[in-house]
Design a protein around this motif. Structure first.
Motif, mmCIF file in Angstrom:
data_model
loop_
_atom_site.group_PDB
_atom_site.id
_atom_site.type_symbol
_atom_site.label_atom_id
_atom_site.label_comp_id
_atom_site.label_asym_id
_atom_site.label_seq_id
_atom_site.Cartn_x
_atom_site.Cartn_y
_atom_site.Cartn_z
ATOM 1 N N ASN A 452 1.170 -0.909 -0.221
ATOM 2 C CA ASN A 452 0.600 -0.449 0.019
ATOM 3 C C ASN A 452 1.317 0.992 0.260
ATOM 4 O O ASN A 452 1.302 1.711 0.694
ATOM 5 C CB ASN A 452 -1.015 0.478 1.236
ATOM 6 N N SER A 454 1.069 5.969 -0.820
ATOM 7 C CA SER A 454 0.243 6.638 -1.454
ATOM 8 C C SER A 454 0.920 7.996 -1.262
ATOM 9 O O SER A 454 1.903 8.039 -0.521
ATOM 10 C CB SER A 454 -1.018 7.058 -0.062
ATOM 11 N N ASP A 456 -0.143 12.167 -1.558
ATOM 12 C CA ASP A 456 -1.020 13.327 -1.778
ATOM 13 C C ASP A 456 -0.397 14.626 -2.417
ATOM 14 O O ASP A 456 -1.273 15.838 -2.311
ATOM 15 C CB ASP A 456 -1.939 13.689 -0.155
ATOM 16 N N CYS A 507 -6.166 7.922 -8.624
ATOM 17 C CA CYS A 507 -5.548 8.937 -8.595
ATOM 18 C C CYS A 507 -7.041 9.883 -9.228
ATOM 19 O O CYS A 507 -7.876 9.928 -9.923
ATOM 20 C CB CYS A 507 -4.296 9.527 -9.710
ATOM 21 N N ASN A 621 -3.586 12.945 -4.229
ATOM 22 C CA ASN A 621 -4.253 11.886 -4.219
ATOM 23 C C ASN A 621 -4.242 10.018 -4.621
ATOM 24 O O ASN A 621 -4.932 9.447 -5.306
ATOM 25 C CB ASN A 621 -5.629 11.919 -3.860
ATOM 26 N N LYS A 623 -3.065 6.290 -5.360
ATOM 27 C CA LYS A 623 -2.949 4.800 -3.806
ATOM 28 C C LYS A 623 -2.474 4.051 -4.641
ATOM 29 O O LYS A 623 -3.045 3.984 -5.952
ATOM 30 C CB LYS A 623 -4.401 5.204 -2.952
ATOM 31 N N ASN A 625 -3.041 -0.296 -4.020
ATOM 32 C CA ASN A 625 -3.175 -1.251 -3.383
ATOM 33 C C ASN A 625 -2.807 -2.674 -3.766
ATOM 34 O O ASN A 625 -3.575 -2.996 -4.931
ATOM 35 C CB ASN A 625 -4.746 -1.457 -2.397
#
Length: 627
Positions: A452, A454, A456, A507, A621, A623, A625
């Motif tokens: 994971n 991320s 920003d 995103c 944003n 990310k 996963n």
């Protein structure tokens, strides 16, 4: 390993097959030694180093720059960023617009200061690989505007001094521009290419006077007559470009000696300094060592570090080569250097053709075989009775290398000592007793990129924030400064490592270009850097004309799905791309837009985001996963 007893010397003199070599300063000295260096940049090659946490980051820096510890480099050459793709990534410009000036972007400032902390005498060189688009009005090759490009580089030099207290020693820019700015002490390197500038210098006295160093790339240890006739310093200002395995170490050991023996080059600079970029980018695994896992702290000190130490720990810039240097009769080479104060260092290498090929240029065939070498010290060195010994053996059969091992001092009898040399070895025989094979506890073990991740994109304009994403920023208007805390604006493509097969990436995106504009979110991307235009993967595109497309390549030729999206410029959208097995699915703002696009290849790769051509877009944003 080696034999150097008094009885052995006498035996060789009276009966065995040995070759004799004289080390003598009475016939005068050769050229001044200018040092060994590494190049950070020329493609964002140190990008991941700043992301390492302590203590691992400082340990890596020690292996590169700390005197009498590891590579102990004498020179650091850095890229002057130009906001452009230059091999494995981009480095930010200090002037993204004509009236811009920010000397805290990127990591080269930080790296130069860290190098200076460890070795205050290290020489600093700057060179641009690219320029921002405003130079040349975005339509002309920047070098057609020499005054503008020169002023751009001088501004970088000013920033280095004023904001970081860094004095740049060498640069590639116009002499007049440097002199007008008061930098008469900075030397000019020309032309960081081939030897052709030498002929021009012989024809143009003004050019000849302006240039201090003739710098070439990948000379294959050979110089040309015209270069020697200029009587300038000759440097291999970019060399090596080879994997940092044992063959790379053999390449490096050979050219460090033979660049002087064959070409009278007094400095060799490795591209690159450290493999601190993702391995499956162009030239992945080059550099003197590897540090490409900031998320784990894992790094590897490879054999090229110790090949470097054989020279750098026992001879310093300002020493002189002796004229008694050359090739060994049965293959290999030797150089001898002195500080003119009684110290002597001899470096011997016996690298074989098979085990010392650099990636470029092609290496003509030669033979190396085991041999006995007897050295006779004369002149200032005839009185020596013992010498320090450092030894390396690249063992390609057993894979059990001996790297930079200190041995018992060698006895010198009546100016004579002998060595039994095998193939693929390096010896340093020296009066200098400060050498050290530095070490730290083993770093953390290698591991996959986190499942994971991320980002920003929260940064400030005047700080360096480490990131895993390789992002190319652009010039910001006043209105955008207020927005930068929330999103990042960038052209073209960037990527983040993730070699797992099944994952979801999302995103927030905003298209800036009307009608023709578009952005993509991608997974399983198999190429990046300078090869990105040939990349395959799963590319999820949305366009300002209200459509979407899913392609199996970045060029958009292999279409997996397409249709209406209702997207337009100036509006924020959330894209989500999920790939599992042979199937991919895409969502827009949380709603299913397309599903079950069949993806056969690639089976894994990077996640990425980017735009059509060099258009601008905004992202926030991000990310990932993974399963």
């Amino acid at each position: 390993m080696h034999t150097h007893s008094l009885l052995f010397i006498i035996f060789c003199i009276v009966g065995c097959s040995a070759e004799f070599y004289v080390i003598d300063d009475r016939i005068g000295l050769g050229r001044e030694f200018d040092g060994i260096g590494g190049l950070s940049g020329g493609g964002a090659t140190s990008r991941l180093l700043v992301n390492y946490e302590e203590p691992y980051r400082s340990q890596i820096l020690d292996f590169l720059f700390k005197p009498n510890f590891g590579a102990s480099l004498h020179i650091l050459k850095v890229e002057i960023g130009g906001d452009a793709q230059t091999t494995d990534g981009t480095e930010p410009s200090h002037m993204r617009c004509k009236d811009d000036g920010n000397f805290f972007r990127g990591y080269e400032w930080w790296l130069m200061k860290e190098a200076k902390k460890r070795n205050p005498n290290i020489k600093l060189i700057g060179l641009p690989w690219a320029f921002p688009g405003w130079i040349g009005a975005g339509t002309q090759w920047p070098y057609f505007f020499p005054n503008i490009t020169a002023d751009y580089v001088v501004t970088w030099i000013n920033g280095a001094k004023q904001h970081h207290n860094l004095d740049i020693d060498y640069i590639g820019v116009l002499r007049d521009a440097l002199d007008r700015a008061g930098y008469t002490n900075i030397g000019i390197i020309a032309a960081d290419g081939d030897w052709s500038v030498a002929a021009a210098m012989l024809e143009d006295p003004y050019l000849n006077d302006a240039v201090e160093v003739l710098g070439v790339h990948y000379p294959g240890t050979i110089t040309v007559k015209e270069a020697l006739l200029t009587e300038k310093k000759l440097w291999s200002s970019e060399d090596y470009s080879t994997f940092n395995d044992d063959i790379g170490a053999g390449c490096w050991a050979r050219i460090l000696n033979q660049n002087y023996v064959n070409g009278r080059m007094t400095s060799t600079i490795s591209w690159n300094l450290i493999a601190s970029y993702y391995e499956n980018l162009s030239f992945g695994g080059d550099g003197l060592m590897t540090a490409d896992e900031p998320w784990s702290g894992h790094y590897v000190v490879q054999s090229p570090i110790w090949m470097t130490a054989h020279t750098t720990q026992f001879a310093q810039p300002g020493w002189f080569y002796l004229q008694t240097v050359g090739k060994l009769t049965h293959g290999g080479s030797y150089v001898a250097l002195t500080d003119r104060k009684g110290n002597l260092t001899i470096v011997i290498e016996t690298m074989t053709h098979k085990h010392s090929q650099c990636i470029r240029p092609p290496l003509p065939h030669f033979d190396v075989s085991p041999q006995i070498a007897v050295f006779q010290l004369k002149g200032s060195f005839a009185h020596l009775t013992d010498l320090q010994v450092w030894y390396s053996k690249l063992d390609f059969e057993t894979k059990n290398d001996t790297l930079f091992q200190r041995s018992s001092p060698i006895e010198v009898y009546d100016g004579l000592f002998a060595l039994k040399l095998d193939v693929d070895e390096v010896y340093t025989i020296t009066t200098v007793n400060t050498g050290q094979k530095g070490s730290y506890p083993d770093p953390p073990k290698s591991c996959l990129f986190p499942k994971n991740y991320s980002d920003d994109f929260t940064i400030t304009l005047h700080s360096l924030k480490p990131r895993i994403l390789l992002i190319k920023p652009v010039c910001l208007s006043t209105s955008e400064i207020a927005q930068i805390m929330a999103r990042m604006r960038l052209p073209y493509d960037r990527w983040s490592p993730n070699d797992r097969t099944d994952l979801s990436v999302s995103c927030d995106v905003l298209i800036e270009t009307p009608a023709t504009g578009g952005v993509f979110l991608a997974a399983r991307v198999d190429q990046g850097g300078e090869s990105v235009r040939e990349a395959k993967g799963v590319f999820y595109w949305i366009y300002a004309n209200g459509t979407y497309k899913v392609t199996n390549d970045i060029g958009g030729q292999r279409v997996l799905a397409e249709g209406q999206s209702g997207t337009r410029e100036g509006v924020w959208y959330t894209l989500t791309l999920s790939v599992k097995g042979y199937f991919a699915t895409g969502m827009l703002n949380g709603y299913l837009l397309w599903k079950n696009a069949v993806v056969v290849e690639p089976k894994n790769g990077w996640v990425a985001l980017g735009t059509l051509s060099f258009e601008y877009a905004q992202f926030d944003n991000f990310k990932v996963n993974a399963e």
